[in-house]
Write an enzyme that holds these catalytic residues in place. Structure first.
Site, PDB file in Angstrom:
ATOM      1  N   ASN A  69       0.860  -1.191   0.000  1.00  0.00           N
ATOM      2  CA  ASN A  69       0.000   0.000   0.000  1.00  0.00           C
ATOM      3  C   ASN A  69       0.893   1.236   0.000  1.00  0.00           C
ATOM      4  OD1 ASN A  69      -1.828   2.022   0.501  1.00  0.00           O
ATOM      5  ND2 ASN A  69      -2.388   1.336   2.563  1.00  0.00           N
ATOM      6  N   LYS A  90       0.097   4.247  -0.337  1.00  0.00           N
ATOM      7  CA  LYS A  90      -0.558   5.418   0.263  1.00  0.00           C
ATOM      8  C   LYS A  90      -0.323   6.660  -0.608  1.00  0.00           C
ATOM      9  CE  LYS A  90      -0.201   3.149   4.700  1.00  0.00           C
ATOM     10  NZ  LYS A  90      -0.114   3.237   6.140  1.00  0.00           N
ATOM     11  N   HIS A 145      -9.656   0.903   5.175  1.00  0.00           N
ATOM     12  CA  HIS A 145      -8.306   1.102   5.724  1.00  0.00           C
ATOM     13  C   HIS A 145      -8.382   2.062   6.912  1.00  0.00           C
ATOM     14  CE1 HIS A 145      -4.197   2.406   6.243  1.00  0.00           C
ATOM     15  NE2 HIS A 145      -3.866   1.248   5.710  1.00  0.00           N
ATOM     16  N   GLU A 159      -6.709   4.500   7.859  1.00  0.00           N
ATOM     17  CA  GLU A 159      -6.576   5.942   7.592  1.00  0.00           C
ATOM     18  C   GLU A 159      -7.866   6.518   7.012  1.00  0.00           C
ATOM     19  OE1 GLU A 159      -2.922   5.356   5.491  1.00  0.00           O
ATOM     20  OE2 GLU A 159      -2.072   4.770   7.410  1.00  0.00           O
ATOM     21  N   GLU A 185      -5.347  -5.019  10.892  1.00  0.00           N
ATOM     22  CA  GLU A 185      -4.324  -3.985  11.016  1.00  0.00           C
ATOM     23  C   GLU A 185      -4.573  -3.180  12.281  1.00  0.00           C
ATOM     24  OE1 GLU A 185      -2.477  -2.806   7.107  1.00  0.00           O
ATOM     25  OE2 GLU A 185      -4.419  -1.872   7.015  1.00  0.00           O
ATOM     26  N   GLY A 194       2.370   2.320  10.674  1.00  0.00           N
ATOM     27  CA  GLY A 194       3.300   3.428  10.466  1.00  0.00           C
ATOM     28  C   GLY A 194       4.014   3.883  11.723  1.00  0.00           C
ATOM     29  N   SER A 214       3.357  -2.075  10.400  1.00  0.00           N
ATOM     30  CA  SER A 214       4.818  -2.110  10.550  1.00  0.00           C
ATOM     31  C   SER A 214       5.411  -3.485  10.263  1.00  0.00           C
ATOM     32  CB  SER A 214       5.225  -1.606  11.946  1.00  0.00           C
ATOM     33  OG  SER A 214       4.816  -0.248  12.099  1.00  0.00           O
ATOM     34  N   GLY A 249       4.872   1.343   4.759  1.00  0.00           N
ATOM     35  CA  GLY A 249       6.207   1.927   4.646  1.00  0.00           C
ATOM     36  C   GLY A 249       7.222   1.040   3.934  1.00  0.00           C
TER      37      GLY A 249
HETATM   38  P1  PGA Z   1       2.718   0.287   7.660  1.00  0.00           P
HETATM   39  O1  PGA Z   1       1.264   0.436   7.004  1.00  0.00           O
HETATM   40  O2  PGA Z   1       3.329  -0.999   7.111  1.00  0.00           O
HETATM   41  O3  PGA Z   1       3.475   1.499   7.231  1.00  0.00           O
HETATM   42  O4  PGA Z   1       2.530   0.197   9.144  1.00  0.00           O
HETATM   43  C1  PGA Z   1       0.420  -0.674   6.858  1.00  0.00           C
HETATM   44  C2  PGA Z   1      -0.887  -0.253   6.245  1.00  0.00           C
HETATM   45  O5  PGA Z   1      -1.356   0.845   6.525  1.00  0.00           O
HETATM   46  O6  PGA Z   1      -1.495  -1.008   5.466  1.00  0.00           O
END
Ligand code: PGA
Length: 258
Positions: free
Chosen positions: A13, A15, A98, A100, A170, A176, A216, A238
């Protein structure tokens, strides 16, 4: 050992990251470093690069995904993107719910459900994301939050449509932040999610559902997470922006699930 019908799934992803040229460099590097086909690999670039990245994905086994969609087929929805448009670009899966979008943009369970159903109805795979905030975790609400988000997200989705669903657990506090759920904690949440799907549909549906972990995930922890029996892959933020890291996570998935 994973079930034959639970091919590991690793999604990147991106983003709201990358310029057009960075996106092309990234997909080319992932594509050239990909070995084997034991893991289903998808990337979720920003909308504006879908066509360009899609034309490159078409030359490989990498699946093209979208980070979001709107649930109406067309009309006066300024700024939104329909599933028909996504399919035109070669998209095969969409992230819905998601964290976010839920917590930063403010999407409700009802909207997540509409989007999930629209994606499935269009023949796309819906990667339904669920997970608790830190406060909810500290209050012992992890399982209740997952349950209510999954029940709401899959409301009206029939058993015969479940092949078009992947659930991504998640935990919001792990996204993140560099903090990851321990393999045991993640496995515990995944087992409960699988049991919930079995309760909502039937045993076979629970066993067949792919449940992936996100938050993460990186080369250093991907192997131990994906070694857990109910963790069928990962949704990577990330670490998916660096081809080397993303490829190492895909390799870890392939190694754990043979
Ligand atoms: P992250 O994001 O690996 O940066 O923690 C995961 C996600 O939002 O799908």
């Amino acid at each position: 050992m994973t079930q034959p019908n639970r091919t590991p799934f690793v999604g990147g992803n991106w983003k709201m990251n990358t310029t057009a040229s960075e996106a092309i460099t990234l997909i080319d590097a992932v594509q050239s470093g990909l070995k084997g086909d034991l893991v289903e690999v998808a990337v979720y670039p920003p909308f504006v690069y879908l066509r360009e990245i899609g034309s490159r994905c078409a030359e490989s086994d990498i699946l093209l995904g979208a980070q979001d969609c709107w649930h109406e087929p067309s009309g006066a929805f300024t700024g939104e993107i329909s599933t028909t448009m996504l399919k035109d670009c070669g998209v095969t899966s969409v992230l819905t719910g998601h964290s976010e979008r839920r917590h930063v943009i403010g999407e409700s369970d009802e909207l997540v459900n509409l989007k999930t159903k629209a994606a499935i109805g269009a023949g796309l795979v819906a990667v339904l994301c669920v997970g608790e905030t830190l406060e909810q975790r500290e209050n012992g609400q992890t399982d209740a939050v997952n349950e209510s988000q999954i029940k709401a997200g899959l409301a009206g989705v029939g058993k015969d449509e479940l092949g078009k669903v992947v659930i991504a657990y998640e935990p919001v506090w792990a996204i993140g932040t560099g903090k990851t759920a321990t393999p045991d904690d993640a496995q515990d949440a995944h087992t409960k999610i699988r049991a919930l799907v079995a309760e909502m549909y039937d045993q076979q549906a629970g066993e067949a559902m792919r449940i992936i972990y996100g938050g993460s995930m990186k080369p250093g922890n991907a192997g131990e997470l994906m070694a857990m029996p109910d963790i069928d892959g990962g949704l990577i933020g990330g670490a998916s922006l660096t081809a080397e890291d993303f490829l190492a996570i895909i390799d870890a998935g392939a190694t754990q699930k043979v």
